[in-house]
Scaffold this motif. Structure first.
Motif, short mmCIF file in Angstrom:
data_model
loop_
_atom_site.label_atom_id
_atom_site.label_comp_id
_atom_site.label_asym_id
_atom_site.label_seq_id
_atom_site.Cartn_x
_atom_site.Cartn_y
_atom_site.Cartn_z
N TYR A 69 0.82 -1.20 0.00
CA TYR A 69 0.00 0.00 0.00
C TYR A 69 0.86 1.26 0.00
O TYR A 69 0.64 2.18 -0.80
N VAL A 70 1.85 1.30 0.87
CA VAL A 70 2.72 2.48 0.95
C VAL A 70 3.49 2.68 -0.35
O VAL A 70 3.59 3.79 -0.87
N LYS A 71 4.01 1.57 -0.91
CA LYS A 71 4.82 1.67 -2.14
C LYS A 71 3.99 2.04 -3.37
O LYS A 71 4.53 2.60 -4.32
N THR A 72 2.70 1.75 -3.36
CA THR A 72 1.88 2.06 -4.53
C THR A 72 1.02 3.30 -4.31
O THR A 72 1.09 4.24 -5.10
N LYS A 73 0.25 3.34 -3.26
CA LYS A 73 -0.71 4.44 -3.05
C LYS A 73 -0.09 5.70 -2.46
O LYS A 73 -0.62 6.78 -2.63
N TYR A 81 11.14 2.62 4.85
CA TYR A 81 12.42 2.02 5.22
C TYR A 81 12.20 1.03 6.35
O TYR A 81 11.51 1.34 7.31
N LYS A 82 12.80 -0.12 6.24
CA LYS A 82 12.76 -1.08 7.34
C LYS A 82 13.83 -0.67 8.34
O LYS A 82 14.95 -0.29 7.95
N SER A 83 13.51 -0.76 9.61
CA SER A 83 14.45 -0.31 10.64
C SER A 83 15.76 -1.09 10.57
O SER A 83 16.83 -0.50 10.77
N ILE A 87 19.51 0.62 10.44
CA ILE A 87 20.55 0.29 11.42
C ILE A 87 21.82 -0.12 10.70
O ILE A 87 22.93 0.31 11.04
N LYS A 88 21.69 -0.94 9.66
CA LYS A 88 22.86 -1.37 8.87
C LYS A 88 23.58 -0.18 8.26
O LYS A 88 24.78 -0.20 8.08
N ARG A 89 22.81 0.87 7.91
CA ARG A 89 23.38 2.06 7.28
C ARG A 89 23.80 3.11 8.31
O ARG A 89 24.11 4.25 7.96
N ASN A 90 23.77 2.76 9.60
CA ASN A 90 24.19 3.63 10.69
C ASN A 90 23.35 4.90 10.85
O ASN A 90 23.86 5.94 11.22
N PHE A 91 22.06 4.79 10.58
CA PHE A 91 21.17 5.93 10.82
C PHE A 91 20.79 5.98 12.27
O PHE A 91 20.59 5.06 12.95
#
Length: 91
Positions: A69-73, A81-83, A87-91
């Motif tokens: 829904y989020v990606k289309t509508k 973004y998945k948490s 985390i892997k990207r150091n945000f």
């Protein structure tokens, strides 16, 4: 007590101080009212964060439906973004 004195008195503690100086006015057309999106409303257990950055805690059984829904509508309104990836990207 000022912050410097306070910080010098605490031991074995990480002190994080932040302030939000990015207050902005949003256009009504940019606001997502969750009550107008049944799939969002039914998928989210907890909606947290602040108006510019929301954290959606989604019912496990509704994850795929929520993401689709989020990606289309809502693709022109927000980013998903998945948490674990943040985390892997150091945000």
């Amino acid at each position: 007590m000022n912050i410097g004195k306070f910080a010098s008195k605490i031991k074995n503690t990480i002190l994080i101080i932040s302030a939000d100086h990015g207050q902005i006015n949003n256009k009504k057309s940019d606001i997502i009212n969750i009550n107008k999106h049944k799939i969002l409303r039914d998928s989210i257990k907890i909606l947290a964060g602040e108006p510019r950055v929301r954290y959606c805690y989604v019912h496990t059984s509704k994850t795929k439906e929520f993401e689709k829904y989020v990606k289309t509508k809502l693709k022109n309104k927000c980013h998903l973004y998945k948490s674990k990836n943040l985390i892997k990207r150091n945000f």
